[in-house]
Scaffold this motif. Sequence first.
Motif, PDB file in Angstrom:
ATOM      1  N   THR A   1       0.827  -1.197   0.000  1.00 33.87           N
ATOM      2  CA  THR A   1       0.000   0.000   0.000  1.00 33.87           C
ATOM      3  C   THR A   1       0.866   1.253   0.000  1.00 33.87           C
ATOM      4  N   LEU A   2       0.499   2.215  -0.837  1.00 30.31           N
ATOM      5  CA  LEU A   2       1.144   3.521  -0.792  1.00 30.31           C
ATOM      6  C   LEU A   2       0.709   4.148   0.528  1.00 30.31           C
ATOM      7  N   ALA A   3       1.656   4.305   1.454  1.00 31.01           N
ATOM      8  CA  ALA A   3       1.280   4.611   2.826  1.00 31.01           C
ATOM      9  C   ALA A   3       1.870   5.903   3.391  1.00 31.01           C
ATOM     10  N   TRP A   4       2.779   6.564   2.694  1.00 28.67           N
ATOM     11  CA  TRP A   4       3.408   7.773   3.237  1.00 28.67           C
ATOM     12  C   TRP A   4       4.075   8.509   2.085  1.00 28.67           C
ATOM     13  N   PHE A   5       4.227   9.809   2.200  1.00 27.73           N
ATOM     14  CA  PHE A   5       5.017  10.568   1.242  1.00 27.73           C
ATOM     15  C   PHE A   5       5.788  11.621   2.003  1.00 27.73           C
ATOM     16  N   GLU A   6       6.831  12.124   1.368  1.00 33.13           N
ATOM     17  CA  GLU A   6       7.674  13.109   2.020  1.00 33.13           C
ATOM     18  C   GLU A   6       8.116  14.149   0.999  1.00 33.13           C
ATOM     19  N   VAL A   7       8.057  15.407   1.407  1.00 37.28           N
ATOM     20  CA  VAL A   7       8.573  16.511   0.606  1.00 37.28           C
ATOM     21  C   VAL A   7       9.816  17.007   1.337  1.00 37.28           C
ATOM     22  N   ALA A   8      10.967  16.902   0.691  1.00 37.02           N
ATOM     23  CA  ALA A   8      12.220  17.375   1.278  1.00 37.02           C
ATOM     24  C   ALA A   8      12.574  18.711   0.627  1.00 37.02           C
TER      25      ALA A   8
ATOM     26  N   ILE B   1       7.000  16.838   5.827  1.00 34.50           N
ATOM     27  CA  ILE B   1       7.922  17.782   5.203  1.00 34.50           C
ATOM     28  C   ILE B   1       9.235  17.659   5.965  1.00 34.50           C
ATOM     29  N   ARG B   2      10.297  17.438   5.220  1.00 33.33           N
ATOM     30  CA  ARG B   2      11.622  17.296   5.820  1.00 33.33           C
ATOM     31  C   ARG B   2      12.483  18.478   5.423  1.00 33.33           C
ATOM     32  N   GLY B   3      12.921  19.225   6.400  1.00 34.05           N
ATOM     33  CA  GLY B   3      13.857  20.316   6.144  1.00 34.05           C
ATOM     34  C   GLY B   3      15.237  19.748   5.885  1.00 34.05           C
ATOM     35  N   THR B   4      15.834  20.105   4.764  1.00 36.24           N
ATOM     36  CA  THR B   4      17.135  19.542   4.388  1.00 36.24           C
ATOM     37  C   THR B   4      18.306  20.399   4.844  1.00 36.24           C
ATOM     38  N   GLY B   5      18.041  21.625   5.236  1.00 38.10           N
ATOM     39  CA  GLY B   5      19.130  22.519   5.603  1.00 38.10           C
ATOM     40  C   GLY B   5      20.057  22.814   4.435  1.00 38.10           C
ATOM     41  N   GLY B   6      19.565  22.568   3.213  1.00 40.60           N
ATOM     42  CA  GLY B   6      20.372  22.807   2.028  1.00 40.60           C
ATOM     43  C   GLY B   6      21.418  21.729   1.761  1.00 40.60           C
ATOM     44  N   HIS B   7      21.347  20.609   2.489  1.00 46.86           N
ATOM     45  CA  HIS B   7      22.356  19.556   2.346  1.00 46.86           C
ATOM     46  C   HIS B   7      22.036  18.539   1.246  1.00 46.86           C
ATOM     47  N   MET B   8      20.884  18.672   0.618  1.00 43.05           N
ATOM     48  CA  MET B   8      20.519  17.803  -0.501  1.00 43.05           C
ATOM     49  C   MET B   8      19.506  18.535  -1.361  1.00 43.05           C
ATOM     50  N   PRO B   9      19.331  18.124  -2.604  1.00 44.96           N
ATOM     51  CA  PRO B   9      18.344  18.788  -3.460  1.00 44.96           C
ATOM     52  C   PRO B   9      16.922  18.567  -2.948  1.00 44.96           C
ATOM     53  N   SER B  10      16.056  19.511  -3.231  1.00 49.76           N
ATOM     54  CA  SER B  10      14.643  19.339  -2.901  1.00 49.76           C
ATOM     55  C   SER B  10      14.078  18.206  -3.748  1.00 49.76           C
ATOM     56  N   HIS B  11      13.185  17.429  -3.157  1.00 53.28           N
ATOM     57  CA  HIS B  11      12.583  16.311  -3.875  1.00 53.28           C
ATOM     58  C   HIS B  11      11.340  15.828  -3.141  1.00 53.28           C
ATOM     59  N   GLY B  12      10.576  15.007  -3.800  1.00 53.59           N
ATOM     60  CA  GLY B  12       9.454  14.320  -3.194  1.00 53.59           C
ATOM     61  C   GLY B  12       9.667  12.830  -3.357  1.00 53.59           C
ATOM     62  N   VAL B  13       9.234  12.055  -2.389  1.00 54.31           N
ATOM     63  CA  VAL B  13       9.375  10.598  -2.461  1.00 54.31           C
ATOM     64  C   VAL B  13       8.140   9.954  -1.851  1.00 54.31           C
ATOM     65  N   PHE B  14       7.719   8.832  -2.430  1.00 48.89           N
ATOM     66  CA  PHE B  14       6.607   8.088  -1.856  1.00 48.89           C
ATOM     67  C   PHE B  14       7.140   6.827  -1.194  1.00 48.89           C
ATOM     68  N   TYR B  15       6.400   6.346  -0.185  1.00 53.79           N
ATOM     69  CA  TYR B  15       6.795   5.166   0.580  1.00 53.79           C
ATOM     70  C   TYR B  15       5.680   4.135   0.529  1.00 53.79           C
ATOM     71  N   LEU B  16       6.092   2.885   0.331  1.00 52.72           N
ATOM     72  CA  LEU B  16       5.157   1.767   0.335  1.00 52.72           C
ATOM     73  C   LEU B  16       5.389   0.935   1.583  1.00 52.72           C
ATOM     74  N   LEU B  17       4.308   0.481   2.164  1.00 59.02           N
ATOM     75  CA  LEU B  17       4.370  -0.389   3.321  1.00 59.02           C
ATOM     76  C   LEU B  17       4.767  -1.789   2.860  1.00 59.02           C
ATOM     77  N   VAL B  18       5.712  -2.410   3.546  1.00 61.52           N
ATOM     78  CA  VAL B  18       6.130  -3.774   3.231  1.00 61.52           C
ATOM     79  C   VAL B  18       6.205  -4.580   4.523  1.00 61.52           C
ATOM     80  N   ALA B  19       6.088  -5.891   4.400  1.00 65.05           N
ATOM     81  CA  ALA B  19       6.162  -6.760   5.572  1.00 65.05           C
ATOM     82  C   ALA B  19       7.599  -6.908   6.061  1.00 65.05           C
ATOM     83  N   ASP B  20       8.569  -6.890   5.132  1.00 66.15           N
ATOM     84  CA  ASP B  20       9.969  -7.136   5.484  1.00 66.15           C
ATOM     85  C   ASP B  20      10.862  -6.265   4.596  1.00 66.15           C
ATOM     86  N   VAL B  21      11.465  -5.242   5.166  1.00 65.77           N
ATOM     87  CA  VAL B  21      12.295  -4.309   4.397  1.00 65.77           C
ATOM     88  C   VAL B  21      13.479  -5.020   3.751  1.00 65.77           C
TER      89      VAL B  21
END
Length: 129
Positions: free
Chosen positions: A8-15, A62-82
């Motif tokens: 399941t698409l379960a989380w997203f993050e904007v850095a 929302i994740r503040g990067t402090g300028g240490h990486m490019p801005s981006h968006g990422v989606f996260y899927l729930l898994v039983a075993d990483v």
Amino acid sequence: MSNPAPGTLAWFEVATSDPDGAEKFYGRLFDWTFEADGPAASSELDYRNIKSAGAAAPMGGIRGTGGHMPSHGVFYLLVADVEATCAAAEQLGGSVVSKHLDPGPGAPKFAYLRDPSGNQFGVFSPPAA
């Protein structure tokens, strides 16, 4: 959504290097609200959970990067075993960018992967109850 199924698409993050600006933009655009996750005054981590209007639980952050990486968006899927998911992704032509299998008490195990086309995404397993 309670107890989503694996895959399941379960989380997203904007850095971003401008978390205040991102909060203002997305808050006004989608009527989202935000709250600090963890020590709000931490200079090492500026993470803000996102809730949609009427939602009981956060759906992203929302994740503040402090300028240490490019801005981006990422989606996260729930898994039983990483770890098993990382191995399967590699067998299917993807790659593991990084794994975090011992993130500490109360934190989820997670990994960043790339699909064979180079798109990055995340997978996670919730912390043990």
